[in-house]
Motif scaffolding. Structure first.
Motif, short mmCIF file in Angstrom:
data_model
loop_
_atom_site.label_atom_id
_atom_site.label_comp_id
_atom_site.label_asym_id
_atom_site.label_seq_id
_atom_site.Cartn_x
_atom_site.Cartn_y
_atom_site.Cartn_z
N THR A 168 -9.08 -5.87 1.01
CA THR A 168 -9.12 -5.92 -0.58
C THR A 168 -8.13 -7.34 -0.78
O THR A 168 -8.25 -7.83 -1.76
N VAL A 169 -7.05 -7.68 0.15
CA VAL A 169 -6.12 -8.44 -0.24
C VAL A 169 -6.18 -9.64 0.83
O VAL A 169 -5.15 -10.64 0.59
N THR A 170 -6.82 -9.58 1.90
CA THR A 170 -6.80 -10.53 2.96
C THR A 170 -7.77 -11.56 2.91
O THR A 170 -9.06 -11.20 2.59
N PRO A 171 -7.51 -12.84 2.61
CA PRO A 171 -8.47 -13.79 2.58
C PRO A 171 -9.61 -13.84 3.45
O PRO A 171 -9.17 -13.73 4.89
N ALA A 177 0.74 2.11 -13.87
CA ALA A 177 1.80 1.63 -13.25
C ALA A 177 1.75 0.45 -12.55
O ALA A 177 2.67 0.00 -12.30
N ASN A 178 0.68 -0.24 -12.42
CA ASN A 178 0.28 -1.32 -11.44
C ASN A 178 -0.30 -2.45 -12.18
O ASN A 178 -1.64 -2.26 -12.69
N HIS A 179 -0.08 -3.57 -12.32
CA HIS A 179 -0.66 -4.57 -12.95
C HIS A 179 -2.18 -4.97 -12.34
O HIS A 179 -2.66 -5.43 -12.87
N ASP A 180 -2.10 -4.88 -11.07
CA ASP A 180 -2.91 -5.47 -10.13
C ASP A 180 -3.09 -4.37 -8.99
O ASP A 180 -2.94 -4.48 -7.81
N LEU A 181 -4.08 -3.32 -9.36
CA LEU A 181 -4.32 -2.19 -8.52
C LEU A 181 -5.47 -2.64 -7.86
O LEU A 181 -6.52 -2.62 -8.38
N ARG A 182 -5.68 -2.96 -6.54
CA ARG A 182 -6.72 -3.41 -5.98
C ARG A 182 -7.28 -2.52 -5.24
O ARG A 182 -8.61 -2.69 -4.99
N TYR A 183 -6.82 -1.40 -4.86
CA TYR A 183 -7.55 -0.20 -4.00
C TYR A 183 -6.98 0.97 -4.53
O TYR A 183 -5.64 1.27 -4.62
N PHE A 184 -7.85 1.89 -4.86
CA PHE A 184 -7.60 3.31 -5.09
C PHE A 184 -8.43 4.07 -4.43
O PHE A 184 -9.67 3.96 -4.65
N GLU A 221 7.78 -1.64 -11.80
CA GLU A 221 6.50 -2.19 -11.85
C GLU A 221 6.32 -3.20 -10.83
O GLU A 221 6.93 -4.45 -11.25
N PRO A 222 5.45 -3.11 -9.60
CA PRO A 222 5.24 -4.17 -8.70
C PRO A 222 4.40 -5.32 -9.44
O PRO A 222 3.48 -5.04 -10.24
N ASP A 223 4.80 -6.44 -8.96
CA ASP A 223 4.25 -7.71 -9.49
C ASP A 223 3.42 -8.50 -8.74
O ASP A 223 3.32 -9.76 -8.35
N LEU A 224 2.73 -7.75 -7.94
CA LEU A 224 1.51 -8.19 -6.91
C LEU A 224 0.60 -7.14 -6.64
O LEU A 224 0.45 -6.07 -6.98
N PRO A 225 -0.61 -7.49 -5.66
CA PRO A 225 -1.69 -6.64 -5.64
C PRO A 225 -1.00 -5.15 -4.83
O PRO A 225 -0.31 -5.25 -4.04
N VAL A 226 -1.61 -3.89 -5.37
CA VAL A 226 -1.50 -2.72 -5.04
C VAL A 226 -2.38 -2.04 -4.55
O VAL A 226 -3.37 -1.90 -4.94
N GLY A 227 -2.32 -1.04 -3.52
CA GLY A 227 -3.32 -0.11 -3.05
C GLY A 227 -2.51 1.28 -2.99
O GLY A 227 -1.26 1.57 -2.54
N VAL A 228 -3.37 2.26 -3.47
CA VAL A 228 -2.94 3.64 -3.52
C VAL A 228 -3.82 4.81 -2.90
O VAL A 228 -5.22 4.54 -3.18
N SER A 229 -3.42 5.31 -1.68
CA SER A 229 -4.23 6.32 -1.11
C SER A 229 -3.82 7.68 -1.19
O SER A 229 -2.73 8.01 -0.99
N VAL A 230 -4.58 8.43 -1.85
CA VAL A 230 -4.05 9.74 -2.15
C VAL A 230 -4.82 10.90 -1.39
O VAL A 230 -6.08 10.91 -1.52
N HIS A 266 0.99 -1.27 0.06
CA HIS A 266 -0.10 -0.04 0.01
C HIS A 266 0.84 1.21 -0.08
O HIS A 266 1.83 1.44 0.46
N LEU A 267 0.39 2.33 -0.79
CA LEU A 267 1.31 3.64 -1.19
C LEU A 267 0.47 4.87 -0.94
O LEU A 267 -0.58 4.43 -1.04
N ASN A 268 1.11 5.55 0.03
CA ASN A 268 0.45 6.89 0.11
C ASN A 268 1.52 8.09 -0.67
O ASN A 268 0.87 9.24 -0.64
N PHE A 269 2.57 7.56 -1.27
CA PHE A 269 3.07 8.35 -2.18
C PHE A 269 3.94 7.67 -2.99
O PHE A 269 5.24 7.17 -2.66
#
Length: 372
Positions: free
Chosen positions: A369-372, A333-340, A308-317, A195-198
């Motif tokens: 979004t990514v936890t089973p 930028a992300n193959h698997d953007l799960r959350y934005f 380019e990350p090769d797994l699920p990604v979340g971005v909070s702006v 998860h990224l905020n910048f």
């Protein structure tokens, strides 16, 4: 300071000598400041009146021991990875099925910026691992070149394995966002998502044929950063050693270098004087003005390319961020953007420090979004 020479994890107790506290007060009483600014605002930098007030409180009212006790009660540790001592805070959640979460800081917000999130995040079911980057805080200062984001990312993968976690999430903003992104590309064992905020891709944005209105606005925000706020960035990526001498010798210099960012990158009065001086004091007592700045130098010597990350990604702006991330760029930028989301009511660059409740809320939403 305990020097670890094996793969062991050793408890670490912060204990700045009384002599260092007295030395700081002596230096502050003898400080020599530049004359008053000629501009009526902060366009030339930190205004002298504000700095004088902060330095006076640092010398006569601020209590470092209060922070020291808080950190020691929380628990601190060190271990050696790739020949370097790494400091970290490790706090386990009371929930038996908690998710390990690696929290990655930037500059000038060291690991302290996450303190307000520890209770809420562990309460929400996260085991927390909060390392200090090499050259920052109570981690060792590299004595040779090569400790850039990729190497730090690999070290953190080792750290998580050493703590016995076989599945975890990583979160970062600023340099933490760069390192989390590199971890996403490296795919260390057990890393499930980041998860990224910048995001790092703000430095090398993916290009589209038909830019959206949000994409067109982003360069304007970036231009303001370059023309108004980037002086520190240019110095630290080109001459970190030179500025490092001043930061290490002068508490007023170290304070101003960091204070400017808290004034410019947060809402007015968002942080208390104690919160600001906690961060400044950590840099001062550990003498990491130069070693922390060298990370910019290391990064500047790498090719500027999209990671380019090769797994699920979340971005909070967050709304007052230096450059707001357009959704389309996050998608490219992300193959698997799960959350934005860019629908957050407040806060800017120092999200975990300025608005810990909102920061925690974003982590919880992403984790669902990514936890089973």
């Amino acid at each position: 300071m305990v020097i670890v020479t094996s793969n062991s994890v050793t408890p670490f107790r912060i204990a700045i000598p009384d002599s260092a506290l007295e030395d700081l007060k002596d230096r502050l009483h003898r400080v020599r400041l530049a004359g008053r600014q000629t501009a009526p605002d902060n366009s030339q930098g930190v205004q002298r009146e504000r700095l004088e007030e902060l330095l006076e409180y640092w010398a006569t009212g601020y209590d470092w021991r209060k922070l020291e006790r808080q950190l020691n009660e929380l628990g601190q540790s060190r271990t050696t990875i790739d020949g370097l001592g790494i400091h970290f805070t490790h706090v386990r959640s009371p929930h038996p099925d908690a998710t390990p979460l690696l929290l990655l800081h930037g500059w000038p917000g060291p690991f302290l910026e996450f303190l307000g999130t520890v209770g809420p995040l562990t309460g929400h079911g996260f085991h927390l691992v909060i390392p200090s980057m090499p050259g920052y805080g109570f981690s060792d200062q590299p004595t040779s070149t090569g400790w850039g984001p990729d190497r730090i990312a690999r070290a953190y993968g080792v750290l998580i394995q050493r703590l016995g976690y076989d599945s975890y999430l990583a979160q970062g903003g600023d340099w933490g966002g760069v390192i989390a992104t590199r971890m996403g590309a490296q795919r260390p064992a057990g890393l499930r998502a980041i998860h990224l905020n910048f995001p790092e891709f703000l430095a090398a944005p993916p290009v589209g044929d038909d830019p959206t209105p949000e994409e067109k606005a982003a360069p304007q925000q970036g231009s303001r950063f370059l023309t108004v706020h980037s002086g520190y960035h240019v110095v630290q990526r080109t001459r970190p050693q030179t500025i490092g001498y001043a930061l290490t010798d002068s508490p007023a210099g170290q304070a101003t270098w960091i204070y400017e960012k808290f004034l410019d990158w947060t809402r007015p009065d968002a942080l208390t004087p104690d919160e600001i001086l906690d961060h400044i004091s950590l840099y001062w007592y550990t003498g990491t003005g130069a070693s922390s700045a060298r990370l910019y130098w290391e990064y500047a010597r790498q090719p500027l390319a999209l990671t380019e990350p090769d797994l699920p990604v979340g971005v909070s702006v967050f709304p007052d961020e230096l450059t707001r991330t357009p959704r389309i760029r996050a998608e490219r930028a992300n193959h698997d953007l799960r959350y934005f989301t860019d629908d957050i009511p407040a806060c800017g660059h120092f999200a975990a420090l300025e608005q810990p409740e909102l920061f925690v809320e974003e982590i919880v939403k992403f984790a669902r979004t990514v936890t089973p």
